[in-house]
Every structure is written in C-alpha cells, then in structure tokens.
Design a protein around this motif. Structure first.
Motif, PDB file in Angstrom:
ATOM      1  N   MET A 158     -26.932 -42.199  33.981  1.00  0.00           N
ATOM      2  CA  MET A 158     -25.461 -42.069  33.658  1.00  0.00           C
ATOM      3  C   MET A 158     -25.286 -42.636  32.207  1.00  0.00           C
ATOM      4  O   MET A 158     -25.919 -43.306  31.565  1.00  0.00           O
ATOM      5  CB  MET A 158     -24.415 -42.786  34.377  1.00  0.00           C
ATOM      6  CG  MET A 158     -24.969 -44.184  34.778  1.00  0.00           C
ATOM      7  SD  MET A 158     -23.792 -45.220  35.708  1.00  0.00           S
ATOM      8  CE  MET A 158     -24.323 -44.628  37.345  1.00  0.00           C
ATOM      9  N   GLY A 159     -24.130 -41.670  31.454  1.00  0.00           N
ATOM     10  CA  GLY A 159     -23.800 -41.913  30.047  1.00  0.00           C
ATOM     11  C   GLY A 159     -22.812 -43.082  30.213  1.00  0.00           C
ATOM     12  O   GLY A 159     -22.201 -43.358  31.063  1.00  0.00           O
ATOM     13  N   PRO A 160     -22.408 -43.503  28.853  1.00  0.00           N
ATOM     14  CA  PRO A 160     -21.150 -44.651  28.741  1.00  0.00           C
ATOM     15  C   PRO A 160     -19.623 -44.169  29.391  1.00  0.00           C
ATOM     16  O   PRO A 160     -19.224 -44.807  30.076  1.00  0.00           O
ATOM     17  CB  PRO A 160     -21.143 -44.685  27.255  1.00  0.00           C
ATOM     18  CG  PRO A 160     -22.402 -44.267  26.731  1.00  0.00           C
ATOM     19  CD  PRO A 160     -22.789 -43.229  27.741  1.00  0.00           C
ATOM     20  N   GLY A 161     -19.657 -42.535  29.319  1.00  0.00           N
ATOM     21  CA  GLY A 161     -18.301 -42.361  29.859  1.00  0.00           C
ATOM     22  C   GLY A 161     -18.163 -42.411  31.294  1.00  0.00           C
ATOM     23  O   GLY A 161     -17.360 -42.684  31.863  1.00  0.00           O
ATOM     24  N   THR A 162     -19.171 -42.013  32.077  1.00  0.00           N
ATOM     25  CA  THR A 162     -19.492 -41.987  33.465  1.00  0.00           C
ATOM     26  C   THR A 162     -19.431 -43.504  33.953  1.00  0.00           C
ATOM     27  O   THR A 162     -18.557 -43.858  34.896  1.00  0.00           O
ATOM     28  CB  THR A 162     -20.744 -41.471  33.976  1.00  0.00           C
ATOM     29  OG1 THR A 162     -20.876 -40.141  33.433  1.00  0.00           O
ATOM     30  CG2 THR A 162     -20.514 -41.251  35.661  1.00  0.00           C
ATOM     31  N   LEU A 163     -20.091 -44.285  33.157  1.00  0.00           N
ATOM     32  CA  LEU A 163     -20.380 -45.860  33.641  1.00  0.00           C
ATOM     33  C   LEU A 163     -18.954 -46.425  33.606  1.00  0.00           C
ATOM     34  O   LEU A 163     -18.686 -46.954  34.458  1.00  0.00           O
ATOM     35  CB  LEU A 163     -21.277 -46.442  32.584  1.00  0.00           C
ATOM     36  CG  LEU A 163     -21.529 -47.915  32.945  1.00  0.00           C
ATOM     37  CD1 LEU A 163     -21.876 -48.258  34.159  1.00  0.00           C
ATOM     38  CD2 LEU A 163     -22.181 -48.434  31.650  1.00  0.00           C
ATOM     39  N   MET A 221     -27.100 -49.488  32.887  1.00  0.00           N
ATOM     40  CA  MET A 221     -27.550 -48.085  32.930  1.00  0.00           C
ATOM     41  C   MET A 221     -28.908 -47.866  33.054  1.00  0.00           C
ATOM     42  O   MET A 221     -29.513 -47.204  33.883  1.00  0.00           O
ATOM     43  CB  MET A 221     -27.103 -47.173  31.504  1.00  0.00           C
ATOM     44  CG  MET A 221     -25.691 -46.982  31.483  1.00  0.00           C
ATOM     45  SD  MET A 221     -25.066 -46.889  29.667  1.00  0.00           S
ATOM     46  CE  MET A 221     -26.130 -45.636  28.824  1.00  0.00           C
TER      47      MET A 221
END
Lengths: 182, 107
Positions: B45-50, B32
C-alpha cells in the motif's frame, strides 16, 4: 529511515508534493507532512524510480477515486452522466440514429472537459486566473483549429462538437465545484 | 462503522493494518513495511491508501493516534475495539480456511 529536514528535495518529491494537491484539503491538512515523509522513505528504499512511481501511480489512482466517491461532488457527476445517458437513449428511440453521431462526439468532449476542470480546481484555488486553465483553453483552440482544417468537411463538424462538449464539461464541473465544494 | 462493533469481514488493507499495529505503536512508513512483510509482498500500500484507511479506522474506533510530537512521524496504536475486531476476523478467517481445507481435502 529518518530524512534530514535540510536534505535537498528530489524532483520526484517535488512532483509528489504537487500531486498531493489533488486530495481534499481536509485530508491534506491531516496527513501532508506524513505522506511526504513516507514518499521520501519509499524513494530512498526503492530499487528504481520506475518501481517507485508504479506503486505511487496505483496508490494515487485508487485513493483519489475513493476520495472522489466519498465526496458530495461524486453524486452530482453521476447525476450528470446518468442524465446525459438518459437523454441519449430517449433521443435515439424517438429520433433514431443521427447522422454524424453528434451526441457521442459532445459526450466524448464533455468527459475530459469535466476531468480537466476538476484537476484544475484541485491544483489551483482560483482556476479562472491560473495559467493552467489558460493553457487548457489554448490547447482546446489548437485542437479545434487542427481538427477544423483536418476534418472541416466532415458532416456535422465532429471537431466542433467535441470542442463544444469539452467546454460544456468544464463549465459543468466549474458550477459543481462552486455548489458542492471540492 | 459503529464504534461498538466493527463489521466483518474486514478489507485486506484494514486487516493487515490492524495486524501490523498489534502490540506495537507504529508510524505510517513502518506500518507499510510491516504490512508488506506480513503479507509476503502481496499487499503493497502507498501513502494515499494507508492514510485513507487509517482515517476510517480512527473514525470507527479501531485505531487511535499515539505519539504526535513529530508531524512527519505520527504514531498509531490499536484500541481495545481494534484488538477485539482483529481477533474476531482472525477467527472468522480460520473457520473459512478450515472449511476450504475440508472441501479441498475431500476432492
């Protein structure tokens, strides 16, 4: 930036851990520990809580929508919405505009009803027994009571239609999650 | 996505993740941060998208898991297909940029 395992969890981290339950169980099983660690790292590096939650809010919204459309449940929800719109259009052409617009009111209650049951199912394994569902139903009854006394004289009782739509939406999503899983 | 050839063009998120992993294994937060730096703060990008993207990329054979000892710090690395795809997309973007520069220069 490694977080010490015994470091006290912040309220934000606890809230994020709760929100993670909205993701599909299989995805969480693979990535829960990593996502919590990432959040802790982001929190430690963020200039402010607002900046952190802005990023996380956008991320949750976009990724949950993506997961939802990748699930079998999305097909059911789209089919229900298309059927509803078709019925509405057919009804309009055959019977003309109905005074009080009951279809619109019921639809207006139906969508949040589906959404709230979807969230309840994700957050609680057995929504029937959860305090969340009881809370939602109490809120519904309250809204209905207030609406009834406030708009009781409205032709067609729009508050009743919205409330009925809400309960129909909850029921519809409850059936869908049992048939297709979450 | 087929495991023999990934379709181009790639999404910005996938392209930046591939770029971040080129030549180095990285864990999620590191990816990220690298994406943020590579894109000049334009791709955040946040964790969900990553992890959603990483799952799809693993399925497509572009990325593989590396060191998985610590479940909170799982490392990811590029596969041979991931490297080929990154090069192909970079070439494609270069050609597009060349055409765009030519068009803009002729105005």
């Amino acid at each position: 930036m490694t977080r010490h395992p015994r470091q006290k969890e912040s309220r934000s981290l606890r809230l994020y851990a709760r929100l993670l339950e909205l993701y599909p169980p299989a995805f969480l099983q693979r990535h829960r520990a990593e996502m919590l660690q990432n959040f802790a790292d982001l929190e430690a590096a963020a200039a402010s809580k607002a900046q952190l939650w802005l990023l996380i809010g956008k991320d949750l919204t976009m990724s949950l929508i993506s997961h939802f459309f990748a699930s079998r449940l999305s097909g059911y929800v789209i089919a229900v919405l298309v059927t509803w719109i078709l019925l509405f259009v057919i009804g309009y052409f055959f019977y003309g505009p109905t005074p009080g617009r009951p279809a619109l009111h019921i639809f207006g209650g139906f969508l949040p009803g589906m959404l709230s049951m979807y969230i309840a199912t994700r957050l609680y394994v057995t929504p029937q027994n959860s305090s969340y569902v009881i809370g939602v139903l109490v809120a519904c009854v309250l809204v209905f009571t207030i609406g009834y006394f406030r708009y009781g004289s409205t032709p067609g009782h729009s508050a009743l239609q919205i409330f009925g739509g809400f309960l129909l939406g909850m029921l519809s999503m409850s059936i869908a999650t049992r048939l297709y899983g979450t | 996505m087929s495991k023999s050839k990934a379709p181009l063009p790639l999404t910005p998120a996938v392209f930046h993740i591939l770029l971040a992993l080129f030549g180095k294994e990285r864990h999620g937060y590191d990816i990220m941060q690298q994406v943020k730096a590579d894109s000049g703060d334009t791709v955040k990008m946040g964790p969900g998208t990553l992890y959603g993207s990483l799952d799809r990329m693993i399925e497509a054979g572009l990325v593989a898991k590396g060191n998985t000892q610590d479940p909170r710090r799982i490392y990811y690395r590029l596969t041979a297909l991931g490297q080929t795809t990154l090069r192909a997309e970079t070439e494609r973007l270069s050609r597009v940029a060349l055409v765009a520069r030519r068009q803009l220069g002729s105005e």
